[in-house]
Design an enzyme around this catalytic site. Structure first.
Site, mmCIF file in Angstrom:
data_model
loop_
_atom_site.group_PDB
_atom_site.id
_atom_site.type_symbol
_atom_site.label_atom_id
_atom_site.label_comp_id
_atom_site.label_asym_id
_atom_site.label_seq_id
_atom_site.Cartn_x
_atom_site.Cartn_y
_atom_site.Cartn_z
ATOM 1 C CB CYS A 165 -0.905 0.173 1.181
ATOM 2 S SG CYS A 165 -1.938 -1.291 1.211
ATOM 3 C CG HIS B 92 -3.091 3.424 1.608
ATOM 4 N ND1 HIS B 92 -3.619 2.833 0.466
ATOM 5 C CD2 HIS B 92 -3.633 2.284 2.598
ATOM 6 C CE1 HIS B 92 -4.099 1.491 0.626
ATOM 7 N NE2 HIS B 92 -4.136 1.215 1.864
ATOM 8 C CG ASN C 41 -6.936 -0.950 0.729
ATOM 9 O OD1 ASN C 41 -5.927 -0.794 -0.112
ATOM 10 N ND2 ASN C 41 -6.729 -1.364 1.980
#
Length: 329
Positions: A113, A255, A285
């Site tokens: 990530c 993020h 995500n």
């Protein structure tokens, strides 16, 4: 040593949209449960015939077009991804082949990530050292391919997509900070500030993509506590390295892990005047894609303007983090 700057961005998402109601028909969950816990409404899901390099190439092509450049103008391709299926050719080489880039250095970066901000820093260093003059930096992940669709705690999070930036040398950006020339403090070149990066290796097990076939799993409470307590002071140090006060930021692009992490982190940072990217609500995500995807959307919608200072801050797998302040192209 010269400086570097972002001159254009672009993003891409697959056409298929998976809603919370769709997920409720697959696992024991509900729209209310998902929204309450992670703030996600929808996510985009790639088909079996849409590999990671295709997602990446679409985003990169859009960034190139926005920059008014041709594939031959690129001499470095760096792709941040943790969901590429094959080891070789790497994703960067496949993107270069799809776009017709003739002879670039091509490398993948796997920091999950936090991948895009690591890739952007690596590219900035290469340009500053004279090893590259114009680069494509891409974050792309197909998280749907590593999701456990029977686990309601993780499958509700994931989405697929890609975001890209064109980075080039900027001879005027030699002074400390993110693009101002010492002799002309008013210069507003869209520079890339110094990176602050690191990790907590002993807690790397808290976010995993492992096994055969590989599956995404995480220790949600551990990640939440780490992100909301340990990361705010690190994000403030990123701003300090760039010589930027948090209140001067025009945007904060973290993020896109979970709205319940993004909002308290942004609040503790103290960026009171900034637009806070909340693309996770519509995209889920998307791992390494999340920061460039959200950044590109802010630019496309006109929510930030050329020269604005923007914090990019990635965190997640390996319990890694990396951030820098950049100027909006």
């Amino acid at each position: 040593m010269t400086g570097s700057r972002i001159v254009a961005v672009g993003h891409y998402q697959p056409a298929k949209v998976l809603t919370n109601e769709d997920l409720a028909a697959m696992v024991d969950t509900s729209d209310e449960w998902i929204r309450t816990r992670v703030g996600i409404r929808t996510r985009h899901i790639a088909g079996a015939d849409e590999p990671v390099d295709e997602l990446a190439a679409h985003a990169a092509a859009k960034a190139l077009a926005s920059a008014g450049l041709a594939p031959r103008d690129i001499d470095l391709v760096v792709v941040a991804t943790s969901t590429a299926v094959d080891r070789s050719p790497n994703t960067a080489a496949r993107v270069a082949a799809r776009l017709g880039i003739p002879s670039p250095a091509a490398m993948d970066v796997n920091v999950v990530c936090a991948g895009f901000t690591h890739a952007l820093a690596t590219t900035d260093h290469a340009v500053r050292a004279g090893a590259a003059t114009r680069a494509l930096v891409i974050g792309a992940d197909k998280m749907s391919e590593v999701a456990d669709w029977s686990d309601r705690t993780t499958c509700v999070l994931v989405g697929d997509g890609a975001g890209a930036a064109v980075v080039e040398a900027d001879p005027s950006a030699q002074a400390p900070g993110i693009g101002r020339v010492e002799a002309d403090p008013s210069a507003q070149a869209p520079g890339i500030g110094p990176v602050l990066w690191g990790s907590v290796p002993e807690m790397g097990h808290a976010v995993r993509i492992e096994g055969t076939p590989p599956r995404f799993a995480q220790e949600g409470q551990s990640v939440y506590r780490w992100a909301t307590t340990q990361l705010p002071p690190i994000a403030r140090r990123v701003c300090e390295r760039a010589g930027t006060a948090p209140e001067d930021l025009a945007a904060v692009v973290l993020h896109q892990a979970n709205l319940r992490i993004i909002e308290p982190l942004a609040q503790k940072l103290g960026a009171v005047n900034a637009v806070v990217a909340r693309d996770v609500s519509e995209s889920g995500n998307t791992s390494a894609a999340s920061i460039p995807l959200a950044f590109s959307k802010l630019v496309e919608r006109g929510e930030i303007s050329t020269g604005d200072e923007v914090l990019l801050f990635g965190f997640g797998g390996n319990l890694s983090y990396a951030g820098q302040v950049v100027r909006c192209p």
